[in-house]
Every structure is written in C-alpha cells, then in structure tokens.
Motif scaffolding. Structure first.
Motif, PDB file in Angstrom:
ATOM      1  N   LEU A 216      -0.533  -9.399   8.963  1.00 29.01           N
ATOM      2  CA  LEU A 216      -0.760  -7.983   8.672  1.00 29.01           C
ATOM      3  C   LEU A 216      -1.170  -7.762   7.220  1.00 29.01           C
ATOM      4  CD1 LEU A 216       2.029  -5.896  10.463  1.00 29.01           C
ATOM      5  CD2 LEU A 216      -0.419  -5.912  10.922  1.00 29.01           C
ATOM      6  N   MET A 217      -1.002  -8.769   6.392  1.00 28.54           N
ATOM      7  CA  MET A 217      -1.360  -8.602   4.983  1.00 28.54           C
ATOM      8  C   MET A 217      -2.859  -8.368   4.843  1.00 28.54           C
ATOM      9  SD  MET A 217       0.975 -11.266   2.845  1.00 28.54           S
ATOM     10  CE  MET A 217       2.485 -10.654   2.116  1.00 28.54           C
ATOM     11  N   PRO A 218      -3.232  -7.371   4.049  1.00 30.68           N
ATOM     12  CA  PRO A 218      -4.656  -7.114   3.844  1.00 30.68           C
ATOM     13  C   PRO A 218      -5.359  -8.311   3.207  1.00 30.68           C
ATOM     14  CG  PRO A 218      -3.311  -5.277   3.069  1.00 30.68           C
ATOM     15  CD  PRO A 218      -2.380  -6.399   3.360  1.00 30.68           C
ATOM     16  N   ASP A 219      -6.675  -8.335   3.321  1.00 31.44           N
ATOM     17  CA  ASP A 219      -7.450  -9.388   2.663  1.00 31.44           C
ATOM     18  C   ASP A 219      -7.651  -9.074   1.186  1.00 31.44           C
ATOM     19  OD1 ASP A 219      -8.476 -11.258   4.956  1.00 31.44           O
ATOM     20  OD2 ASP A 219      -8.649  -9.213   5.711  1.00 31.44           O
ATOM     21  N   VAL A 220      -7.929  -7.792   0.899  1.00 31.96           N
ATOM     22  CA  VAL A 220      -8.222  -7.386  -0.479  1.00 31.96           C
ATOM     23  C   VAL A 220      -7.542  -6.054  -0.775  1.00 31.96           C
ATOM     24  CG1 VAL A 220     -10.043  -6.819  -2.149  1.00 31.96           C
ATOM     25  CG2 VAL A 220     -10.485  -8.535  -0.377  1.00 31.96           C
ATOM     26  N   ALA A 221      -6.878  -5.965  -1.928  1.00 29.35           N
ATOM     27  CA  ALA A 221      -6.358  -4.695  -2.434  1.00 29.35           C
ATOM     28  C   ALA A 221      -7.178  -4.317  -3.658  1.00 29.35           C
ATOM     29  CB  ALA A 221      -4.882  -4.822  -2.806  1.00 29.35           C
ATOM     30  N   VAL A 222      -7.756  -3.117  -3.632  1.00 31.54           N
ATOM     31  CA  VAL A 222      -8.617  -2.656  -4.726  1.00 31.54           C
ATOM     32  C   VAL A 222      -7.867  -1.591  -5.524  1.00 31.54           C
ATOM     33  CG1 VAL A 222     -10.833  -1.628  -5.342  1.00 31.54           C
ATOM     34  CG2 VAL A 222     -10.665  -3.102  -3.315  1.00 31.54           C
ATOM     35  N   LEU A 223      -7.550  -1.897  -6.772  1.00 32.40           N
ATOM     36  CA  LEU A 223      -6.848  -0.955  -7.645  1.00 32.40           C
ATOM     37  C   LEU A 223      -7.843  -0.364  -8.631  1.00 32.40           C
ATOM     38  CD1 LEU A 223      -3.633  -3.050  -8.461  1.00 32.40           C
ATOM     39  CD2 LEU A 223      -4.100  -1.604  -6.481  1.00 32.40           C
ATOM     40  N   ASP A 224      -8.202   0.883  -8.391  1.00 32.67           N
ATOM     41  CA  ASP A 224      -9.145   1.580  -9.259  1.00 32.67           C
ATOM     42  C   ASP A 224      -8.504   2.903  -9.652  1.00 32.67           C
ATOM     43  OD1 ASP A 224     -11.351   3.304 -10.164  1.00 32.67           O
ATOM     44  OD2 ASP A 224     -12.670   1.699  -9.441  1.00 32.67           O
ATOM     45  N   PRO A 225      -8.363   3.174 -10.949  1.00 31.39           N
ATOM     46  CA  PRO A 225      -7.646   4.392 -11.364  1.00 31.39           C
ATOM     47  C   PRO A 225      -8.294   5.681 -10.900  1.00 31.39           C
ATOM     48  CG  PRO A 225      -8.751   3.364 -13.238  1.00 31.39           C
ATOM     49  CD  PRO A 225      -8.825   2.387 -12.095  1.00 31.39           C
ATOM     50  N   ARG A 226      -9.575   5.644 -10.533  1.00 30.00           N
ATOM     51  CA  ARG A 226     -10.213   6.846  -9.999  1.00 30.00           C
ATOM     52  C   ARG A 226      -9.536   7.316  -8.710  1.00 30.00           C
ATOM     53  NH1 ARG A 226     -16.293   4.624 -10.148  1.00 30.00           N
ATOM     54  NH2 ARG A 226     -15.143   2.662 -10.062  1.00 30.00           N
ATOM     55  N   MET A 227      -8.870   6.400  -8.021  1.00 33.28           N
ATOM     56  CA  MET A 227      -8.202   6.737  -6.771  1.00 33.28           C
ATOM     57  C   MET A 227      -6.884   7.486  -6.980  1.00 33.28           C
ATOM     58  SD  MET A 227     -10.051   5.700  -4.156  1.00 33.28           S
ATOM     59  CE  MET A 227     -11.369   6.439  -5.113  1.00 33.28           C
ATOM     60  N   THR A 228      -6.294   7.416  -8.188  1.00 34.25           N
ATOM     61  CA  THR A 228      -5.006   8.088  -8.422  1.00 34.25           C
ATOM     62  C   THR A 228      -5.098   9.218  -9.446  1.00 34.25           C
ATOM     63  OG1 THR A 228      -4.350   6.471 -10.116  1.00 34.25           O
ATOM     64  CG2 THR A 228      -3.696   6.002  -7.848  1.00 34.25           C
ATOM     65  N   LEU A 229      -6.290   9.463 -10.007  1.00 35.38           N
ATOM     66  CA  LEU A 229      -6.435  10.474 -11.059  1.00 35.38           C
ATOM     67  C   LEU A 229      -6.042  11.875 -10.611  1.00 35.38           C
ATOM     68  CD1 LEU A 229      -9.742   9.622 -12.988  1.00 35.38           C
ATOM     69  CD2 LEU A 229      -7.420   9.680 -13.909  1.00 35.38           C
ATOM     70  N   THR A 230      -6.268  12.196  -9.335  1.00 34.95           N
ATOM     71  CA  THR A 230      -6.007  13.561  -8.855  1.00 34.95           C
ATOM     72  C   THR A 230      -4.593  13.728  -8.294  1.00 34.95           C
ATOM     73  OG1 THR A 230      -6.920  13.004  -6.676  1.00 34.95           O
ATOM     74  CG2 THR A 230      -8.442  13.937  -8.298  1.00 34.95           C
ATOM     75  N   LEU A 231      -3.766  12.696  -8.400  1.00 36.32           N
ATOM     76  CA  LEU A 231      -2.413  12.770  -7.844  1.00 36.32           C
ATOM     77  C   LEU A 231      -1.585  13.799  -8.616  1.00 36.32           C
ATOM     78  CD1 LEU A 231      -1.283  11.054  -5.498  1.00 36.32           C
ATOM     79  CD2 LEU A 231      -0.148   9.620  -7.216  1.00 36.32           C
ATOM     80  N   PRO A 232      -0.999  14.804  -7.937  1.00 37.87           N
ATOM     81  CA  PRO A 232      -0.200  15.818  -8.640  1.00 37.87           C
ATOM     82  C   PRO A 232       1.027  15.193  -9.309  1.00 37.87           C
ATOM     83  CG  PRO A 232      -0.686  16.490  -6.376  1.00 37.87           C
ATOM     84  CD  PRO A 232      -1.074  15.049  -6.497  1.00 37.87           C
ATOM     85  N   PRO A 233       1.579  15.849 -10.346  1.00 38.17           N
ATOM     86  CA  PRO A 233       2.701  15.274 -11.095  1.00 38.17           C
ATOM     87  C   PRO A 233       3.905  14.902 -10.235  1.00 38.17           C
ATOM     88  CG  PRO A 233       1.797  17.145 -12.278  1.00 38.17           C
ATOM     89  CD  PRO A 233       1.084  17.100 -10.964  1.00 38.17           C
ATOM     90  N   HIS A 234       4.310  15.783  -9.287  1.00 32.47           N
ATOM     91  CA  HIS A 234       5.519  15.483  -8.515  1.00 32.47           C
ATOM     92  C   HIS A 234       5.318  14.286  -7.594  1.00 32.47           C
ATOM     93  CE1 HIS A 234       3.328  18.053  -5.677  1.00 32.47           C
ATOM     94  NE2 HIS A 234       4.067  17.548  -4.709  1.00 32.47           N
ATOM     95  N   ILE A 235       4.086  14.100  -7.076  1.00 31.28           N
ATOM     96  CA  ILE A 235       3.823  12.929  -6.224  1.00 31.28           C
ATOM     97  C   ILE A 235       3.689  11.678  -7.088  1.00 31.28           C
ATOM     98  CG2 ILE A 235       2.295  11.914  -4.494  1.00 31.28           C
ATOM     99  CD1 ILE A 235       1.572  14.688  -3.559  1.00 31.28           C
TER     100      ILE A 235
END
Length: 394
Positions: free
Chosen positions: A172-191
């Motif tokens: 079940l482990m993914p082949d590739v994990a892509v960590l790009d900060p553009r994916m978390t920039l819009t995350l609200p403070p409480h989340i």
C-alpha cells in the motif's frame, strides 16, 4: 528492552522542494504512467491547488485520465467503488492523490481494486491480504500532518456497518511522495496547527512505544525538532514557502517513524474520540497528548525526558536536572498548546472543543480499549483508566 531484532522499511521515494511539482512528469515516465487519474476533494479543488499540478503535467507522453474531486472528509467503501469505476471507464494507468488523510487513504483503497480487480474492497482488509505490487501511486499531501504519504496503512469506513476498516500492507505504500510548499500555502491556521500536532503525536508515540528502534528514533527526533522550530513561525508568516516546506518534511519524517514503530494510547483514544464525536483527528491528538504522557510517566520517564532536547532545544535541556526533564517535557507541550489555542483556537480540553458531551465519555473509553494502537503503549490501560483520562481531559 531488547533491541536484538527489529525491521525498518521505507521504500517511498520522496521528491521535495520549492519546485517539486515540476518533477512529476519524470516520476510518471520512470514508472511507465501515461494516463494518470487525479483524486482529490472539493476543498483542494476550490483552493486552486489542482491547477499547478495540471500545468506541470502538460508534457509530451502524458494525457490526463481526469480529475475525481468528490472525496468526503470521512471516506467510505461506496466512494472507493465510484472512483474505481471512474478509473476503469477513463482508462487510467496510475493515480495522483492530492489532499489530506481521507484523499490519501481513499486513493490507496482505489489502488487495491484497480490493481487486484473485482469490487470487493473488504476482501483485502486487515494485513497480509495483498501479495504483489499495485499500480503506480503518487501522493501530494496538502497538509503537514498525517504522514500517510509514507505509510503502509489505510482506513476506510464500511457503508454497510459504519465501522472503520483498516488495511495494512507494504504494497500500500506509495511509489512517490511529492512535498511542495505550494500545496500547503493556503492551509488555514487552525488546520495548520491541528495537523502539525498530529505529526508531533506520531513522532512522540513512535519514540515511546514498544516497537521503537534506533532508526525510527532518529526520524522521530528530527520530526519533533522540525515541528517545534517551524510551526509557530509558519503561523506567524503563513506565506513562507521555506517554512511550509520544513514543516511538511517534519510531518513526513514523523510518518516514516510511526509507520515502523506504530503509535500508542493517544491514538487509541483519539481514534475512538473521532469516531464518536467527529472531531478532526489532529484535534483529538493535541487534546489527549499531555494527559497520556502523564499516564505513561511511570514506565517512560527516561524516554519522555529525552524528548525535552528536540522539543525545547539544547540550551534549555542542559539547564534542567535529569530527574526533572520528563515533567518539563509535559510542561513544554502544555505551553505549546496554550500558544496554539491563543493563535488558532485549537482546543486544549474536550469541553473547549464544543463537540464532545460528557455523556459520550463512557462510549469513547469502551471503544478505546479495543483499539489496536493500545498494544504498542508501554503501559496497559483498562476501561476505568481510559475513562479517568477522558475526565481529566474534559
């Protein structure tokens, strides 16, 4: 504790950086994927996070199979079945999951069915049911918290019974994990705060549990240090890509740690608390963490004391006498939660959450003692003891 034998496994390729998305076409090509299906949820879609991924995929040899964006926060077997049909009808040959824990777990479950064939997901529940590699799976996490991008587990609710069904396999482990900060920039403070405390709990429980080992310890300590150094800075400057990236890397390291060393009583209670009250998982982790650490003190005092170093830093650690370090670790975590409450409203008690009724505590305690995570906690817990912890956290 004997360390004569342990296993550590992390085959996921991690692609990390400010332009990590642009490397996805190379990763697709290396695994022969020409028609990937994007799986995500409405929140990610509305935040515009799919667009930079689509732009990165405008290359020769890649044609999108489509975007499935209706994954709910608490995914289920019927959702998995619907996406499986979508995958087959559109001739996809791989999956790109963009989202948090529910999207990632759903994508892992879809990958079981499209790889194994058939429509009976529950036939593959538990551990050991999968015996061969699945189709290529790429994960783009949009929270810095769950660590699911590097774990071998998924949990899906069975629509027929309402229970949450676990799936566990190294396949079940993914082949590739892509960590790009553009994916978390819009995350609200409480989340941002709640998911980071989820990762903090992963790392702490991995470091304290019965299945810990020297390699998982290294990942856990690095994760704790990274979260401590970067969480409050991210909340102060939420548009910093560098800080967002460091927090995401810390969450991934915590995921690697607990995928190998498992979690404990915080998760046993948190799973049940979430199931009964529908509180977000990260909130449950943050709520219960200091109370469970106090409960575990008699058997874990030295290890809890060691956590003061990555948590508070070398200067503070060196000034605290050894016999005080475990207590100071818990004080530090409580102070961190106070700060997060002030900045984001992340609750510190069950009553502060506004979603838990005192009448529910007995049911939560009953469910908690049957949770598999309890097996890895150094101190066993009875129904009465878990109920006592819940009342303390009330």
């Amino acid at each position: 504790m004997s360390r004569s034998y342990y296993e550590f496994f992390n085959p996921v390729k991690i692609v990390s950086g400010n332009e990590a998305l642009e490397h996805i076409p190379y990763e697709l090509a290396s695994l022969g994927v020409k028609k990937p299906l994007i799986i995500t949820d409405g929140g990610v879609l509305n935040a515009g996070l799919i667009e930079p991924v689509k732009r990165a995929l405008v290359v020769d040899g890649v044609s999108m199979a489509g975007v499935y964006s209706d994954v709910p926060p608490d995914s289920s077997t019927s959702v998995v079945s619907a996406i499986t049909r979508f995958y087959r009808e559109h001739g996809a040959d791989g999956i790109i999951a963009i989202g948090g824990g529910s999207v990632i777990d759903t994508s892992k479950a879809v990958n079981i069915l499209v790889s194994e064939g058939g429509d009976d997901l529950l036939a593959y529940s538990g551990s050991g049911a999968l015996t061969k590699r699945l189709k290529p799976l790429f994960i783009l996490p949009t929270t810095a918290g769950t660590g699911s991008e590097v774990t071998k587990v998924a949990v899906i609710r069975d629509d027929a019974t309402g229970r949450k069904v676990p799936f566990s396999s190294s396949f079940l482990m993914p082949d590739v994990a892509v960590l790009d900060p553009r994916m978390t920039l819009t995350l609200p403070p409480h989340i941002t705060a709640a998911t980071a405390m989820d990762a903090m709990t992963h790392a702490i429980e991995a470091f304290l549990g019965t299945a810990k080992n020297p390699i998982s310890d290294a990942y856990a300590v690095a994760a704790i240090k990274g979260i401590r150094e970067n969480l409050l800075r991210v909340l102060a400057t939420p548009d910093s890509q560098d800080l967002r990236l460091r927090l995401a890397e810390s969450a991934t390291m915590a995921g690697i740690a607990f995928s190998n060393s498992m979690v404990g009583l915080v998760h046993a209670i948190g799973h049940s608390l979430g199931a009964i009250t529908h509180l977000p998982h990260g909130v449950c982790m943050s709520l219960m963490l200091p109370y469970v650490l106090e409960y575990n003190l008699p058997r874990c005092e030295q290890a809890i004391g060691e956590l003061l170093l990555p948590l508070a830093g070398a200067d503070f650690y060196s000034k605290v006498p050894e016999e005080r370090r475990a207590a100071e670790t818990i004080i530090y975590i409580r102070a961190m939660r106070d700060e997060l409450f002030e900045q984001t409203g992340l609750p510190r008690t069950l009553s502060e959450s506004g979603k838990v009724h005192e009448s529910q505590l007995e049911d939560i305690a009953r469910m908690s003692i049957d949770d598999g995570a309890l097996l890895y906690n150094r101190v066993d817990a009875s129904y009465e003891q878990v109920l006592g912890l819940l009342k303390s956290a009330w």
